[in-house]
Enzyme design. Sequence first.
Site, PDB file in Angstrom:
ATOM      1  N   GLY A 130      19.097  76.297  37.420  1.00  0.00           N
ATOM      2  CA  GLY A 130      19.926  75.092  37.507  1.00  0.00           C
ATOM      3  C   GLY A 130      19.284  73.779  37.924  1.00  0.00           C
ATOM      4  O   GLY A 130      20.000  72.828  38.193  1.00  0.00           O
ATOM      5  N   SER A 163      19.298  67.250  41.191  1.00  0.00           N
ATOM      6  CA  SER A 163      19.885  68.596  41.241  1.00  0.00           C
ATOM      7  C   SER A 163      19.602  69.263  42.580  1.00  0.00           C
ATOM      8  O   SER A 163      18.482  69.184  43.102  1.00  0.00           O
ATOM      9  CB  SER A 163      19.279  69.495  40.165  1.00  0.00           C
ATOM     10  OG  SER A 163      19.506  68.981  38.888  1.00  0.00           O
ATOM     11  N   ILE A 164      20.626  69.967  43.073  1.00  0.00           N
ATOM     12  CA  ILE A 164      20.432  70.705  44.326  1.00  0.00           C
ATOM     13  C   ILE A 164      19.324  71.746  44.133  1.00  0.00           C
ATOM     14  O   ILE A 164      18.466  71.924  44.991  1.00  0.00           O
ATOM     15  CB  ILE A 164      21.767  71.339  44.784  1.00  0.00           C
ATOM     16  CG1 ILE A 164      22.796  70.227  45.053  1.00  0.00           C
ATOM     17  CG2 ILE A 164      21.559  72.190  46.029  1.00  0.00           C
ATOM     18  CD1 ILE A 164      24.227  70.700  45.255  1.00  0.00           C
ATOM     19  N   ILE A 193      24.728  76.662  39.040  1.00  0.00           N
ATOM     20  CA  ILE A 193      25.201  76.403  37.677  1.00  0.00           C
ATOM     21  C   ILE A 193      26.693  76.109  37.716  1.00  0.00           C
ATOM     22  O   ILE A 193      27.455  76.866  38.316  1.00  0.00           O
ATOM     23  CB  ILE A 193      24.981  77.656  36.789  1.00  0.00           C
ATOM     24  CG1 ILE A 193      23.492  77.999  36.690  1.00  0.00           C
ATOM     25  CG2 ILE A 193      25.584  77.445  35.404  1.00  0.00           C
ATOM     26  CD1 ILE A 193      23.223  79.321  35.981  1.00  0.00           C
ATOM     27  N   TYR A 205      32.218  75.035  45.828  1.00  0.00           N
ATOM     28  CA  TYR A 205      32.875  73.870  46.436  1.00  0.00           C
ATOM     29  C   TYR A 205      34.244  74.250  46.985  1.00  0.00           C
ATOM     30  O   TYR A 205      34.910  75.149  46.446  1.00  0.00           O
ATOM     31  CB  TYR A 205      33.009  72.729  45.401  1.00  0.00           C
ATOM     32  CG  TYR A 205      33.612  71.514  46.026  1.00  0.00           C
ATOM     33  CD1 TYR A 205      32.967  70.888  47.093  1.00  0.00           C
ATOM     34  CD2 TYR A 205      34.839  71.006  45.609  1.00  0.00           C
ATOM     35  CE1 TYR A 205      33.537  69.791  47.721  1.00  0.00           C
ATOM     36  CE2 TYR A 205      35.406  69.912  46.222  1.00  0.00           C
ATOM     37  CZ  TYR A 205      34.752  69.310  47.281  1.00  0.00           C
ATOM     38  OH  TYR A 205      35.312  68.235  47.904  1.00  0.00           O
ATOM     39  N   TYR A 249      39.325  67.908  40.576  1.00  0.00           N
ATOM     40  CA  TYR A 249      38.304  68.935  40.367  1.00  0.00           C
ATOM     41  C   TYR A 249      38.680  69.843  39.192  1.00  0.00           C
ATOM     42  O   TYR A 249      37.869  70.626  38.711  1.00  0.00           O
ATOM     43  CB  TYR A 249      38.097  69.734  41.651  1.00  0.00           C
ATOM     44  CG  TYR A 249      36.706  70.294  41.814  1.00  0.00           C
ATOM     45  CD1 TYR A 249      35.596  69.463  41.953  1.00  0.00           C
ATOM     46  CD2 TYR A 249      36.485  71.667  41.825  1.00  0.00           C
ATOM     47  CE1 TYR A 249      34.326  69.979  42.106  1.00  0.00           C
ATOM     48  CE2 TYR A 249      35.218  72.199  41.979  1.00  0.00           C
ATOM     49  CZ  TYR A 249      34.144  71.349  42.117  1.00  0.00           C
ATOM     50  OH  TYR A 249      32.881  71.872  42.259  1.00  0.00           O
ATOM     51  N   LYS A 290      35.455  78.144  40.740  1.00  0.00           N
ATOM     52  CA  LYS A 290      34.765  78.380  42.014  1.00  0.00           C
ATOM     53  C   LYS A 290      35.419  79.520  42.789  1.00  0.00           C
ATOM     54  O   LYS A 290      34.736  80.291  43.470  1.00  0.00           O
ATOM     55  CB  LYS A 290      34.730  77.096  42.850  1.00  0.00           C
ATOM     56  CG  LYS A 290      33.810  76.008  42.287  1.00  0.00           C
ATOM     57  CD  LYS A 290      32.386  76.508  42.087  1.00  0.00           C
ATOM     58  CE  LYS A 290      31.394  75.372  41.870  1.00  0.00           C
ATOM     59  NZ  LYS A 290      30.072  75.879  41.425  1.00  0.00           N
TER      60      LYS A 290
HETATM   61  P1  NAI Z   1      23.374  69.691  38.147  1.00  0.00           P
HETATM   62  O1  NAI Z   1      24.106  69.103  37.008  1.00  0.00           O
HETATM   63  O2  NAI Z   1      22.063  69.108  38.495  1.00  0.00           O
HETATM   64  O3  NAI Z   1      23.222  71.276  37.959  1.00  0.00           O
HETATM   65  C1  NAI Z   1      24.080  72.068  37.153  1.00  0.00           C
HETATM   66  C2  NAI Z   1      23.175  72.948  36.326  1.00  0.00           C
HETATM   67  O4  NAI Z   1      23.887  73.930  35.571  1.00  0.00           O
HETATM   68  C3  NAI Z   1      22.353  72.139  35.309  1.00  0.00           C
HETATM   69  O5  NAI Z   1      20.971  72.327  35.551  1.00  0.00           O
HETATM   70  C4  NAI Z   1      22.775  72.731  33.986  1.00  0.00           C
HETATM   71  O6  NAI Z   1      21.789  72.661  32.986  1.00  0.00           O
HETATM   72  C5  NAI Z   1      23.104  74.155  34.413  1.00  0.00           C
HETATM   73  N1  NAI Z   1      23.833  74.892  33.367  1.00  0.00           N
HETATM   74  C6  NAI Z   1      24.967  74.511  32.711  1.00  0.00           C
HETATM   75  N2  NAI Z   1      25.292  75.426  31.779  1.00  0.00           N
HETATM   76  C7  NAI Z   1      24.355  76.412  31.855  1.00  0.00           C
HETATM   77  C8  NAI Z   1      24.145  77.636  31.145  1.00  0.00           C
HETATM   78  N3  NAI Z   1      24.971  78.039  30.170  1.00  0.00           N
HETATM   79  N4  NAI Z   1      23.077  78.409  31.487  1.00  0.00           N
HETATM   80  C9  NAI Z   1      22.218  78.025  32.466  1.00  0.00           C
HETATM   81  N5  NAI Z   1      22.381  76.885  33.170  1.00  0.00           N
HETATM   82  C10 NAI Z   1      23.420  76.089  32.872  1.00  0.00           C
HETATM   83  O7  NAI Z   1      24.379  69.547  39.393  1.00  0.00           O
HETATM   84  P2  NAI Z   1      24.398  70.166  40.870  1.00  0.00           P
HETATM   85  O8  NAI Z   1      25.390  69.350  41.619  1.00  0.00           O
HETATM   86  O9  NAI Z   1      23.020  70.312  41.400  1.00  0.00           O
HETATM   87  O10 NAI Z   1      25.082  71.585  40.646  1.00  0.00           O
HETATM   88  C11 NAI Z   1      24.557  72.781  41.139  1.00  0.00           C
HETATM   89  C12 NAI Z   1      25.651  73.668  41.699  1.00  0.00           C
HETATM   90  O11 NAI Z   1      26.174  73.075  42.886  1.00  0.00           O
HETATM   91  C13 NAI Z   1      26.848  73.865  40.756  1.00  0.00           C
HETATM   92  O12 NAI Z   1      27.310  75.198  40.884  1.00  0.00           O
HETATM   93  C14 NAI Z   1      27.865  72.901  41.333  1.00  0.00           C
HETATM   94  O13 NAI Z   1      29.176  73.232  40.989  1.00  0.00           O
HETATM   95  C15 NAI Z   1      27.582  73.103  42.818  1.00  0.00           C
HETATM   96  N6  NAI Z   1      28.146  72.095  43.701  1.00  0.00           N
HETATM   97  C16 NAI Z   1      27.933  70.760  43.467  1.00  0.00           C
HETATM   98  C17 NAI Z   1      28.514  69.810  44.274  1.00  0.00           C
HETATM   99  C18 NAI Z   1      28.329  68.360  43.961  1.00  0.00           C
HETATM  100  O14 NAI Z   1      29.130  67.548  44.457  1.00  0.00           O
HETATM  101  N7  NAI Z   1      27.314  67.987  43.205  1.00  0.00           N
HETATM  102  C19 NAI Z   1      29.358  70.166  45.438  1.00  0.00           C
HETATM  103  C20 NAI Z   1      29.470  71.596  45.638  1.00  0.00           C
HETATM  104  C21 NAI Z   1      28.899  72.512  44.783  1.00  0.00           C
END
Ligand code: NAI
Length: 270
Positions: A14, A20-21, A94, A149, A159, A166
């Site tokens: 991810g 990205s986290i 993801i 989340y 959301y 989630k």
């Molecule tokens: P991000 O957009 O950088 O990361 C999401 C990732 O999921 C991307 O790298 C994307 O390519 C990947 N992805 C999507 N479909 C996919 C697939 N079919 N196969 C493999 N990878 C796939 O955003 P972020 O925020 O770093 O998200 C990481 C996690 O953190 C997610 O689960 C998100 O829901 C969670 N999260 C994020 C928060 C926020 O406010 N940004 C708060 C709480 C949780």
Amino acid sequence: MYNLLKGKKGIIFGALDQNSIAWKVAERAHEEGAEFVLTNAPIALRMGQLNELAEKTGSQVIPADATSMEDLTSLVEKSMEILGGKLDFVLHSIGMSVNVRKGKHYTDPNYDFTTKGWDVSAVSFHKTMNVLYNKQAMNEWGSIVALTYMAAQRVFPDYNDMADNKAYLESIARSFGYFFGRDHKVRVNTISQSPTVTTAGSGVKGFDGFLAYAEKMSPLGNATALECADYTISLFSDLTKKVTLQNLFHDGGFSNMGVSDAVMERFTEE
Ligand code: NAI
């Protein structure tokens, strides 16, 4: 740095860009002495900057769509080959809702989009653990973490169906975590993170307001992506061996707040 992950091997899903986290987790894991494989969906690899991160952390990149059992099987097999043995940690970072992307309201979604969303955001975690479990790919006392989340527990209207995704993800962590703990001594947890400015985060309608509200409600303020990475490292380390089946809030205290002075001030202004 504390060498907390010295000699440990893993897979990080991810990382899309520097926000990205998962990107921050990879940087911190590298600093703590881990070796790992980076993976993302083939389409994201074309758009993203993952090679830059791979170079920086001495990692290889293996494309995998996390909804495909075939891709996941090949990812886990290749990762063990590259890293020379079983894995100690896996990060699932993801999330994606097609309804959110296409502006469908929660009360009237497209159910094909709903299905795609839960497959990508929740069932992909089950599929990943299925492959890891059945291939016996994890070392004893290994650690698997997924990011989630608080909309899984409480209402955040914008959301959308990610709230349901989630809730599903967190339930999978508990249910699969039981078998992983019982049979392989591997722990499975979710980290429930503050709203964070990333590609996925900013996709949520009204995200700025959301972020500012959470900041004002939390006694310690919102947790950043880097702080989330630090917490994740602690869960991958040997210092948290008996923590499992948990949904762990990493949110500056937000989840236990009713109201804060800073928020009240807004409503008592003359
Ligand atoms: P991000 O957009 O950088 O990361 C999401 C990732 O999921 C991307 O790298 C994307 O390519 C990947 N992805 C999507 N479909 C996919 C697939 N079919 N196969 C493999 N990878 C796939 O955003 P972020 O925020 O770093 O998200 C990481 C996690 O953190 C997610 O689960 C998100 O829901 C969670 N999260 C994020 C928060 C926020 O406010 N940004 C708060 C709480 C949780």
